[in-house]
Write an enzyme that holds these catalytic residues in place. Structure first.
Site, mmCIF file in Angstrom:
data_model
loop_
_atom_site.group_PDB
_atom_site.id
_atom_site.type_symbol
_atom_site.label_atom_id
_atom_site.label_comp_id
_atom_site.label_asym_id
_atom_site.label_seq_id
_atom_site.Cartn_x
_atom_site.Cartn_y
_atom_site.Cartn_z
ATOM 1 N N HIS A 49 14.763 2.296 -25.710
ATOM 2 C CA HIS A 49 14.319 3.379 -26.589
ATOM 3 C C HIS A 49 13.148 2.933 -27.472
ATOM 4 C CE1 HIS A 49 15.102 7.249 -28.536
ATOM 5 N NE2 HIS A 49 14.833 6.660 -29.693
ATOM 6 N N CYS A 53 10.974 10.154 -30.108
ATOM 7 C CA CYS A 53 12.376 10.180 -30.546
ATOM 8 C C CYS A 53 12.686 11.527 -31.217
ATOM 9 C CB CYS A 53 12.659 8.992 -31.461
ATOM 10 S SG CYS A 53 14.387 8.809 -31.942
ATOM 11 N N ASP A 92 17.832 3.053 -22.181
ATOM 12 C CA ASP A 92 17.915 3.674 -23.496
ATOM 13 C C ASP A 92 19.387 3.863 -23.859
ATOM 14 O OD1 ASP A 92 17.831 5.452 -25.708
ATOM 15 O OD2 ASP A 92 15.890 6.218 -25.055
#
Length: 245
Positions: free
Chosen positions: A212, A132, A179
């Site tokens: 995600h 991330c 995501d």
């Protein structure tokens, strides 16, 4: 991060109940988690945490996984003492929080960590992975740092560096099909720019049905339907590192 009303509404996912096999050390001005294999292979990986910081058990689990494959793994506190994001924080304050935690301004800390790995751990080949926020940091380092051999960016936020694609080192990009924060249009555009400008080996892979954070924030036992993709993502990451380190 596509949702501008909640600029990075990353859920912490399944927080692992995991204490880690390594130890915490002080490297100049940086605290770090380090795990070493029984016999050094001269290969090391810098693990760059997500917004939830260097102490998240999930990230330490990933570092230990690398060590199980023969790597010295180090997860430094790239927020350098600043508080990590908490799931209870107000997302309206996220942009202000992020201003003092820029994924493109970690070069000083990276230099300190690379020196430590070479001089104190005997590392000769060093790569980097990140999740991330850390995935965006990997992209930054692959564009700039000459001392790293390779990188794996796991759902790194493309918009931080979306206008730059001349990578210096082989880089593997892991993305999730579903995501909410990295739209597939951004991934497609990244691929186009890499194809036009990149002169080193790279791969962009999208994992079907995943969201995600799936590689490090999902537990296989809680999400059995996702287990094949979680395992595939981790295996692909290790295989990439093995290829270039």
């Amino acid at each position: 991060m596509a949702n501008e009303s909640r600029p990075c509404p990353c859920g912490i996912g399944d927080r692992f109940d995991y204490e880690g096999c390594g130890q915490e050390v002080q490297v100049e001005h940086i605290k770090a988690y380090v795990c070493k294999p029984p016999a050094s292979t001269g290969r090391a990986v810098v693990v760059i945490h997500d917004i939830f910081g260097w102490q998240l058990p999930n990230t330490r689990y990933m570092a230990d996984m690398l060590t199980a494959h023969g790597y010295i793994a180090i997860c430094p506190d790239f927020f350098v003492g600043q508080e990590a994001w908490k799931p209870s924080n107000d997302w309206a304050s996220f942009d202000d929080w992020l201003k003092t935690r820029n994924a493109g301004k970690i070069d000083k800390e990276v230099d300190v960590i690379l020196k430590y790995l070479r001089e104190q751990c005997g590392a000769k080949k060093i790569g980097v992975i990140g999740f991330c926020w850390g995935g965006a940091a990997v992209q930054h380092l692959m564009l700039k740092n000459p001392h790293l051999k390779t990188g794996v960016s796991l759902y790194g936020v493309i918009r931080f560096f979306d206008n730059r694609s001349s990578l210096l080192h082989p880089t593997f990009f892991i993305f999730a099909e579903k995501d909410d924060y990295i739209p597939l249009e951004q991934v497609t555009l990244l691929e186009q720019k890499l194809k036009q400008n990149c002169k080193v080996d790279y791969e962009v892979k999208i994992y079907p049905g995943q969201t995600h954070g799936f590689v490090h924030r999902r537990r296989e036992d809680i999400n059995p339907q996702d287990k094949p993709f979680i395992e595939e993502g981790r295996k692909d990451m290790i295989n990439w590192l093995n290829k270039y380190l």
